[in-house]
Motif scaffolding. Structure first.
Motif, PDB file in Angstrom:
ATOM      1  N   GLU A 117      33.950  38.969  49.015  1.00 15.68           N
ATOM      2  CA  GLU A 117      33.206  38.397  50.132  1.00 15.68           C
ATOM      3  C   GLU A 117      31.986  37.598  49.694  1.00 15.68           C
ATOM      4  O   GLU A 117      31.584  36.645  50.365  1.00 15.68           O
ATOM      5  N   GLU A 118      31.384  37.981  48.570  1.00 11.05           N
ATOM      6  CA  GLU A 118      30.137  37.338  48.154  1.00 11.05           C
ATOM      7  C   GLU A 118      30.426  35.952  47.580  1.00 11.05           C
ATOM      8  O   GLU A 118      31.191  35.816  46.621  1.00 11.05           O
ATOM      9  N   SER A 119      29.800  34.943  48.114  1.00 11.98           N
ATOM     10  CA  SER A 119      30.086  33.565  47.697  1.00 11.98           C
ATOM     11  C   SER A 119      29.683  33.325  46.243  1.00 11.98           C
ATOM     12  O   SER A 119      30.384  32.622  45.506  1.00 11.98           O
ATOM     13  N   ASP A 120      28.556  33.899  45.814  1.00 18.75           N
ATOM     14  CA  ASP A 120      28.129  33.696  44.422  1.00 18.75           C
ATOM     15  C   ASP A 120      29.094  34.363  43.445  1.00 18.75           C
ATOM     16  O   ASP A 120      29.391  33.818  42.380  1.00 18.75           O
ATOM     17  N   LEU A 121      29.582  35.546  43.794  1.00 19.16           N
ATOM     18  CA  LEU A 121      30.567  36.217  42.950  1.00 19.16           C
ATOM     19  C   LEU A 121      31.858  35.406  42.913  1.00 19.16           C
ATOM     20  O   LEU A 121      32.507  35.291  41.875  1.00 19.16           O
ATOM     21  N   ARG A 122      32.218  34.833  44.038  1.00 14.87           N
ATOM     22  CA  ARG A 122      33.423  33.989  44.098  1.00 14.87           C
ATOM     23  C   ARG A 122      33.293  32.820  43.120  1.00 14.87           C
ATOM     24  O   ARG A 122      34.245  32.487  42.397  1.00 14.87           O
ATOM     25  N   ASP A 123      32.113  32.216  43.084  1.00 11.33           N
ATOM     26  CA  ASP A 123      31.896  31.089  42.160  1.00 11.33           C
ATOM     27  C   ASP A 123      31.950  31.551  40.705  1.00 11.33           C
ATOM     28  O   ASP A 123      32.463  30.835  39.836  1.00 11.33           O
ATOM     29  N   LEU A 124      31.403  32.743  40.410  1.00 12.40           N
ATOM     30  CA  LEU A 124      31.447  33.262  39.038  1.00 12.40           C
ATOM     31  C   LEU A 124      32.880  33.491  38.593  1.00 12.40           C
ATOM     32  O   LEU A 124      33.250  33.178  37.457  1.00 12.40           O
ATOM     33  N   ILE A 125      33.695  34.043  39.473  1.00 17.22           N
ATOM     34  CA  ILE A 125      35.090  34.293  39.124  1.00 17.22           C
ATOM     35  C   ILE A 125      35.799  32.976  38.845  1.00 17.22           C
ATOM     36  O   ILE A 125      36.552  32.847  37.870  1.00 17.22           O
ATOM     37  N   ARG A 126      35.557  31.987  39.682  1.00 15.74           N
ATOM     38  CA  ARG A 126      36.210  30.688  39.470  1.00 15.74           C
ATOM     39  C   ARG A 126      35.729  30.020  38.191  1.00 15.74           C
ATOM     40  O   ARG A 126      36.505  29.356  37.496  1.00 15.74           O
ATOM     41  N   SER A 127      34.461  30.196  37.849  1.00 18.58           N
ATOM     42  CA  SER A 127      33.931  29.555  36.635  1.00 18.58           C
ATOM     43  C   SER A 127      34.421  30.247  35.379  1.00 18.58           C
ATOM     44  O   SER A 127      34.345  29.673  34.287  1.00 18.58           O
ATOM     45  N   PHE A 128      34.918  31.469  35.508  1.00 18.43           N
ATOM     46  CA  PHE A 128      35.342  32.232  34.334  1.00 18.43           C
ATOM     47  C   PHE A 128      36.480  31.534  33.599  1.00 18.43           C
ATOM     48  O   PHE A 128      36.558  31.562  32.380  1.00 18.43           O
ATOM     49  N   GLY A 129      37.357  30.889  34.321  1.00 18.40           N
ATOM     50  CA  GLY A 129      38.437  30.133  33.701  1.00 18.40           C
ATOM     51  C   GLY A 129      38.861  29.053  34.652  1.00 18.40           C
ATOM     52  O   GLY A 129      39.851  29.200  35.374  1.00 18.40           O
ATOM     53  N   ALA A 130      38.090  27.988  34.701  1.00 13.52           N
ATOM     54  CA  ALA A 130      38.256  26.967  35.738  1.00 13.52           C
ATOM     55  C   ALA A 130      39.704  26.525  35.862  1.00 13.52           C
ATOM     56  O   ALA A 130      40.252  25.859  34.992  1.00 13.52           O
ATOM     57  N   SER A 131      40.324  26.883  36.965  1.00 13.24           N
ATOM     58  CA  SER A 131      41.756  26.638  37.131  1.00 13.24           C
ATOM     59  C   SER A 131      42.075  25.151  37.202  1.00 13.24           C
ATOM     60  O   SER A 131      43.149  24.719  36.799  1.00 13.24           O
TER      61      SER A 131
END
Length: 368
Positions: A117-131
């Motif tokens: 739910e957290e938008s900042d966490l969502r961005d961190l997950i996406r940045s981990f391995g930019a799809s």
């Protein structure tokens, strides 16, 4: 943030492990408060073991942080800051402390980002391995690292067809990165201890031999190729820095084998966790070199993190050597000397990964 890769190919998909919260049953990453005197990344690893039943190498350098509002039992709703540490999962437990209170599930990066739910966490997950970058650089073939396209501009591609072969440098970079990641993973498993030390030592040595074959082919191809994607010096320096990293991994396991070391300081494990994450970032960067102009921003993000991790590793190295001297210097000089040698090799591995970052930055400056 517990993660794993599905397979050994350089573009193997990354999966993230999420757990449900106990009250709301929403998907979250394992987290909790650090006990006094416990380093934050070690506290994060403990929470991952208790809440999700996973163990592995946790990188002491945080991926980033996010904020969320937590409702207390007394009715207060307070803002909480969370630092996120990558944890390369090497073991999933069949039984763990909170298994009856939570559900755990592996997600793709995209699905994990959508699930929280957290938008900042969502961005961190996406940045981990930019799809978006991985999708643009998917490939099949030798060692899981052959590209379907050269990634160069259309005008240059037209001109390239009129000239002699340009060599398979990108394929070789990516193949070498696979060996670096595999050797780093084996090194991390070795420093976690256990009865399988001989197998982990052997794997690092075998991976180093694989890397030697690859760098030999790179150097031969440089001499035979008329048109190279980058300056010849940049090619040899980049592959040389990568090879230095895996060479030092072999040197580290040789020292561990020679002196029959079976117990490892926490600082050694922390430095190895940085090496695992640094190898992962290196592997992500290699396919992006196929189109430096388009991927320059992401390449800079990766190299900036590698440099930051190297600085953190220097601090851990200094603290580890100092502690070893205090504990063994006066009473067990040989143990201190052995510990210092292992620290030396671990530091050189991280330094070599920083050299890789610097070589990539130089290529970006010249070609982006």
């Amino acid at each position: 943030m517990p993660y794993r890769t599905e397979g050994t190919a350089i573009d193997a998909p990354v999966r993230i492990l999420l757990v449900t919260s106990r009250e709301t049953r929403r998907w979250v990453i394992p987290k909790g408060n650090a006990a006094p005197g416990v380093a934050l990344h070690n506290a994060a690893a403990l929470e991952a073991e208790e809440e999700a039943g996973v163990c592995g190498a946790v990188c002491p350098t945080p991926l980033g942080s996010y904020r969320y509002r937590k409702r207390r039992g007394n009715g207060a709703s307070l803002m909480i800051d969370v630092e996120v540490f990558p944890l390369a999962v090497s073991q999933e437990l069949d039984h763990w402390k909170e298994q009856d209170q939570r559900e755990r599930r592996w997600f793709t990066l995209a699905d994990a980002a959508d699930a929280v739910e957290e938008s900042d966490l969502r961005d961190l997950i996406r940045s981990f391995g930019a799809s978006e970058f991985k999708a643009a650089t998917r490939r099949t073939g030798m060692l899981g690292a052959v590209a379907n396209t050269s990634g160069v501009g259309s005008m240059f591609a037209w001109f390239q067809r009129l000239l002699p072969k340009t060599g398979n440098f990108f394929e070789l970079f990516e193949a070498h990165a696979v060996t670096v990641v595999a050797a780093a993973d084996a090194l991390a498993r070795l420093l976690q201890g256990g009865p399988a030390a001989r197998d982990h030592i052997r794997e690092v040595i075998e991976r180093e031999h694989d890397a030697d074959n690859i760098i030999r082919e790179v150097l031969q191809t440089v001499r035979k190729t008329f048109l190279t994607p980058f300056d010849r010096g940049a090619i040899t320096s980049l592959i040389g820095a990568m090879d230095d990293a895996v060479d030092e991994m072999q040197a580290a396991v040789n020292a561990i084998d020679l002196y029959e070391v079976t117990e490892f300081d926490q600082e050694m494990r922390d430095m190895t966790a940085i090496i695992v994450d640094g190898a992962r970032l290196t592997a992500e960067a290699m396919p992006l070199l196929r189109d430096v102009a388009r991927n320059g921003v992401r390449l800079h993000e990766l190299t900036e993190r590698l440099v930051r991790m190297e600085g953190h590793a220097d601090d851990i190295h200094a603290a580890g050597v100092k502690r070893a001297f205090k504990e063994y210097g006066a009473t067990d000089t040989l143990r201190f000397i052995v510990s210092r040698e292992i620290y030396k090799h671990l530091e050189r591995i991280v330094d070599a990964l920083e050299d890789v970052a610097n070589e990539i930055d130089g290529i970006v400056i010249d070609h982006a």
